[in-house]
Design an enzyme around this catalytic site. Structure first.
Site, PDB file in Angstrom:
ATOM      1  N   SER A   1      42.628  39.997  41.564  1.00 46.85           N
ATOM      2  CA  SER A   1      41.503  39.170  41.121  1.00 46.85           C
ATOM      3  C   SER A   1      41.395  37.900  41.955  1.00 46.85           C
ATOM      4  CB  SER A   1      41.677  38.781  39.655  1.00 46.85           C
ATOM      5  OG  SER A   1      41.813  39.932  38.858  1.00 46.85           O
TER       6      SER A   1
HETATM    7  N1  SAH Z   1      45.236  41.173  37.332  1.00 43.24           N
HETATM    8  C1  SAH Z   1      45.240  42.146  38.384  1.00 43.24           C
HETATM    9  C2  SAH Z   1      43.894  42.844  38.385  1.00 43.24           C
HETATM   10  C3  SAH Z   1      43.971  44.184  38.954  1.00 43.24           C
HETATM   11  S1  SAH Z   1      42.456  45.100  38.911  1.00 43.24           S
HETATM   12  C4  SAH Z   1      45.473  41.448  39.712  1.00 43.24           C
HETATM   13  O1  SAH Z   1      44.998  40.333  39.875  1.00 43.24           O
HETATM   14  O2  SAH Z   1      46.098  42.021  40.599  1.00 43.24           O
HETATM   15  C5  SAH Z   1      42.555  45.909  37.346  1.00 43.24           C
HETATM   16  C6  SAH Z   1      43.773  46.746  37.098  1.00 43.24           C
HETATM   17  O3  SAH Z   1      43.604  47.359  35.827  1.00 43.24           O
HETATM   18  C7  SAH Z   1      43.989  47.881  38.099  1.00 43.24           C
HETATM   19  O4  SAH Z   1      45.296  47.825  38.585  1.00 43.24           O
HETATM   20  C8  SAH Z   1      43.752  49.130  37.274  1.00 43.24           C
HETATM   21  O5  SAH Z   1      44.545  50.234  37.674  1.00 43.24           O
HETATM   22  C9  SAH Z   1      44.133  48.666  35.887  1.00 43.24           C
HETATM   23  N2  SAH Z   1      43.574  49.443  34.781  1.00 43.24           N
HETATM   24  C10 SAH Z   1      42.333  49.979  34.669  1.00 43.24           C
HETATM   25  N3  SAH Z   1      42.215  50.634  33.495  1.00 43.24           N
HETATM   26  C11 SAH Z   1      43.410  50.502  32.849  1.00 43.24           C
HETATM   27  C12 SAH Z   1      43.919  50.961  31.608  1.00 43.24           C
HETATM   28  N4  SAH Z   1      43.177  51.690  30.751  1.00 43.24           N
HETATM   29  N5  SAH Z   1      45.180  50.625  31.279  1.00 43.24           N
HETATM   30  C13 SAH Z   1      45.962  49.895  32.109  1.00 43.24           C
HETATM   31  N6  SAH Z   1      45.545  49.439  33.306  1.00 43.24           N
HETATM   32  C14 SAH Z   1      44.278  49.739  33.674  1.00 43.24           C
END
Ligand code: SAH
Length: 223
Positions: free
Chosen positions: A73
């Site tokens: 993010s």
């Molecule tokens: N806070 C993280 C954001 C990553 S993007 C950062 O800054 O690195 C969102 C993440 O949510 C991805 O890694 C994706 O695989 C995960 N995600 C999507 N759906 C999900 C679910 N149902 N349960 C757990 N993780 C999920």
């Protein structure tokens, strides 16, 4: 001006104190005010949360790809969501959904006693876990699973942070929020969503729309 040790090393210029200070200044200009949140971000080596090829861009205020069609993010969004989560009281335990790179996890782990983080993509989870282990962050538990189900074992949580967008509030997450607890999540099904803060009241929930954000969708199942 006093020189800091990392200013003296040209090889790690991109990680220098000045580079990080610039990011913090940019976050302040964008409206982030909570000093503890700014300090937590200043203290973290964001370049270690992305591929080496992208490391030189790690202190820009932008989202960057981390593989599997996912992104780390934007620092502003991490700061804003953390600030919103901590604004009225500092939660003792936080459930985070969507570990991704682990950067938001690390910010939370610097600020609260314990973080529980759930990720559906095994490979991302493993990478985040080894990064955070090498940074000696020991107050985090990880789980490979579908975050829409939350993590019942350690519920209820005083804070819940969701970093992928569901269409509505997942019921299991609402149930796992402690009374008085706060959940921050993006909500909606387009490329833009509303950033929402829910507070669990004695009966029901209070709900505030904070701003517009852009997250990847919360997906079903694991991968
Ligand atoms: N806070 C993280 C954001 C990553 S993007 C950062 O800054 O690195 C969102 C993440 O949510 C991805 O890694 C994706 O695989 C995960 N995600 C999507 N759906 C999900 C679910 N149902 N349960 C757990 N993780 C999920």
């Amino acid at each position: 001006m006093q020189l800091m040790p990392d200013d003296l090393d040209p090889g790690i210029g991109m990680t220098s104190r000045r580079t990080r200070d610039r990011l913090i200044l940019r976050l302040k200009e964008a409206g982030i005010t909570a000093p503890e949140v700014l300090e937590a971000i200043r203290g973290l080596p964001r370049h270690l949360f992305v591929d080496e090829a992208l490391a030189s861009r790690a202190y820009e205020d932008s989202a960057l790809p981390i593989g599997h069609g996912q992104t780390i993010s934007q620092p502003y969004t991490v700061a804003r969501m953390t600030e919103a989560l901590l604004e009225h009281a500092r939660p003792d335990t936080v459930l985070e959904i969507g570990t991704g790179s682990g950067f938001q996890t690390a910010v939370l782990a610097s600020l609260v006693r314990r973080v529980y983080s759930v990720e559906r993509v095994q490979e991302l989870l493993e990478r985040a876990q080894s990064r955070l282990r090498s940074m000696k962050k020991r107050n985090i538990r990880f789980r490979h699973g579908d975050g829409a189900q939350g993590w019942r074992e350690y519920a209820p949580y005083q804070g819940i942070m969701v970093t992928a967008a569901p269409r509505g509030v997942p019921r299991a997450l609402a149930e796992q929020l402690a009374p008085g607890g706060v959940m921050v999540l993006p909500m909606g099904d387009g490329t833009k969503q509303m950033l929402v803060r829910l507070t669990r009241l004695e009966r029901g929930f209070a709900h505030e729309v904070l701003e517009t954000v852009s997250f990847v969708p919360l997906l079903n199942g694991i991968s």
